[in-house]
Design a protein around this motif. Structure first.
Motif, PDB file in Angstrom:
ATOM      1  N   LEU A   1       0.820  -1.202   0.000  1.00 59.99           N
ATOM      2  CA  LEU A   1       0.000   0.000   0.000  1.00 59.99           C
ATOM      3  C   LEU A   1       0.855   1.254   0.000  1.00 59.99           C
TER       4      LEU A   1
ATOM      5  N   ILE B   1      -3.560   6.763  -5.870  1.00 56.39           N
ATOM      6  CA  ILE B   1      -3.689   5.960  -4.654  1.00 56.39           C
ATOM      7  C   ILE B   1      -4.472   4.681  -4.934  1.00 56.39           C
ATOM      8  N   ASP B   2      -3.906   3.568  -4.504  1.00 59.30           N
ATOM      9  CA  ASP B   2      -4.584   2.273  -4.549  1.00 59.30           C
ATOM     10  C   ASP B   2      -5.358   2.135  -3.241  1.00 59.30           C
ATOM     11  N   THR B   3      -6.678   2.126  -3.329  1.00 63.65           N
ATOM     12  CA  THR B   3      -7.521   2.132  -2.126  1.00 63.65           C
ATOM     13  C   THR B   3      -8.052   0.745  -1.770  1.00 63.65           C
ATOM     14  N   GLU B   4      -7.392  -0.285  -2.245  1.00 63.94           N
ATOM     15  CA  GLU B   4      -7.941  -1.640  -2.108  1.00 63.94           C
ATOM     16  C   GLU B   4      -8.313  -2.023  -0.681  1.00 63.94           C
TER      17      GLU B   4
ATOM     18  N   GLY C   1      -8.848   0.091   1.918  1.00 62.67           N
ATOM     19  CA  GLY C   1      -9.441   1.191   2.674  1.00 62.67           C
ATOM     20  C   GLY C   1      -8.465   1.996   3.500  1.00 62.67           C
TER      21      GLY C   1
ATOM     22  N   PHE D   1     -12.876   7.672  -2.963  1.00 59.73           N
ATOM     23  CA  PHE D   1     -12.495   8.418  -1.760  1.00 59.73           C
ATOM     24  C   PHE D   1     -13.739   8.852  -0.998  1.00 59.73           C
TER      25      PHE D   1
ATOM     26  N   HIS E   1     -13.332  -0.898  -0.691  1.00 55.27           N
ATOM     27  CA  HIS E   1     -12.106  -0.352  -1.298  1.00 55.27           C
ATOM     28  C   HIS E   1     -12.182   1.170  -1.449  1.00 55.27           C
ATOM     29  N   LEU E   2     -12.593   1.817  -0.356  1.00 56.44           N
ATOM     30  CA  LEU E   2     -12.701   3.273  -0.332  1.00 56.44           C
ATOM     31  C   LEU E   2     -11.606   3.858   0.548  1.00 56.44           C
ATOM     32  N   GLY E   3     -10.855   4.812   0.023  1.00 53.94           N
ATOM     33  CA  GLY E   3      -9.869   5.516   0.816  1.00 53.94           C
ATOM     34  C   GLY E   3     -10.543   6.584   1.657  1.00 53.94           C
TER      35      GLY E   3
ATOM     36  N   GLY F   1      -7.579   8.330  -7.828  1.00 48.88           N
ATOM     37  CA  GLY F   1      -7.675   6.943  -7.409  1.00 48.88           C
ATOM     38  C   GLY F   1      -7.258   5.994  -8.508  1.00 48.88           C
TER      39      GLY F   1
END
Length: 287
Positions: free
Chosen positions: A7, A43-46, A48, A161, A181-183, A250
């Motif tokens: 991450l 950004i990889d939000t996999e 969270g 996001f 998968h939300l940042g 994202g």
């Protein structure tokens, strides 16, 4: 789930995308002294991840003198227009965390935010405090917000996001962010524009906190008229102070859930996807 190391690597600059974005910004920019965009981060939000040192301290991705501009609670007529103009005049980019109801009421305005190249995240359906809701109620608030933004943008996925109202993030909902998968975005510097309500005070709050911390994710609200008025001067002061704007995008958009799309469309009565600017539909022909 990916490891924290993976991450962290996902927070690297997307070099090719950054170069293209900066080239495009430069080509279109008529202001030789514009604030601009210094770099673009993907950004990889996999799983969270969370950002903003007020609550999430795992990822310190900003260099000294770098800022991320974020605006909550829009889109809102007049105020969002003014913020968009200020950003365009300085050839720079921001993140907008939109309220689902506002997106439903003003889809043509949200499309303008997207067309200007800004990042659109979500901020629930109606800006309720999720810590005071049951899990299912909170989930519906999150998902309806995503669906409303997507529908307003013409049934397109939105950036992955999310910002919690009042920055309150119950543990069970943090877990749900990872599942979707939300940042999550908190903040480093709160302008408190919703309290001070004076443009000069908004500018003063942000600049004093930046002088103290040296960098940060800045929390503002395009819903607030004071912020709309403050935006041009704030951006000029950021430039004069040697600060640089980082644009966040994202890696993978978030897809809305069909059942919540149907709920939003039922509540709003449809017509959002193909909404024209209100001025082209409704005109005053007599007083």
């Amino acid at each position: 789930m990916r490891s924290s190391i993976a991450l962290a690597l996902a927070l690297s600059v997307s070099f090719a995308g950054s170069a293209l974005a900066q080239t495009a910004d430069t080509a279109k920019c008529d202001n030789p002294n514009a604030l601009g965009v210094s770099r673009t981060i993907q950004i990889d939000t996999e799983s969270g991840p969370g950002f903003g040192f007020e609550h999430f301290k795992a990822y310190d991705f900003l260099k000294e003198k770098e800022v991320v501009l974020t605006f909550d609670d829009g889109p809102w007529p007049g105020n969002t227009h003014a913020v968009l103009k200020a950003l365009a005049d300085q050839c720079t980019k921001a993140m907008f965390f939109v309220i689902g109801k506002h997106a439903s009421w003003h889809p043509e305005l949200l499309k303008q935010v997207a067309a200007a190249g800004h990042t659109i995240g979500t901020h629930t359906w109606s800006h309720v405090d999720l810590s005071r809701k049951t899990f299912e109620e909170a989930k519906a608030e999150i998902e309806k917000g995503i669906s409303a933004a997507s529908i307003a943008l013409g049934n397109k996925p939105v950036q992955p996001f999310f910002r919690f109202p009042a920055l309150r993030h119950p543990p069970e909902l943090v877990k749900y962010m990872a599942e979707r998968h939300l940042g999550m975005f908190s903040t480093d510097l709160d302008s408190f524009d919703f309290k001070v309500r004076k443009p000069e005070k908004v500018v003063d709050n942000v600049m004093k906190k930046l002088e103290k911390h040296g960098k940060g994710i800045i929390l503002m609200h395009d819903f607030q008229h004071a912020t709309a008025l403050a935006a041009p001067e704030l951006l000029k002061k950021l430039k004069a102070g040697g600060y640089k704007v980082v644009h966040i995008v994202g890696k993978t958009p978030v897809e809305p859930l069909k059942e919540y799309n149907e709920i939003v469309l039922k509540e709003m009565g449809g017509g959002m996807e193909n909404a024209k600017p209100m001025s082209s539909v409704i005109q005053t022909i007599s007083n």
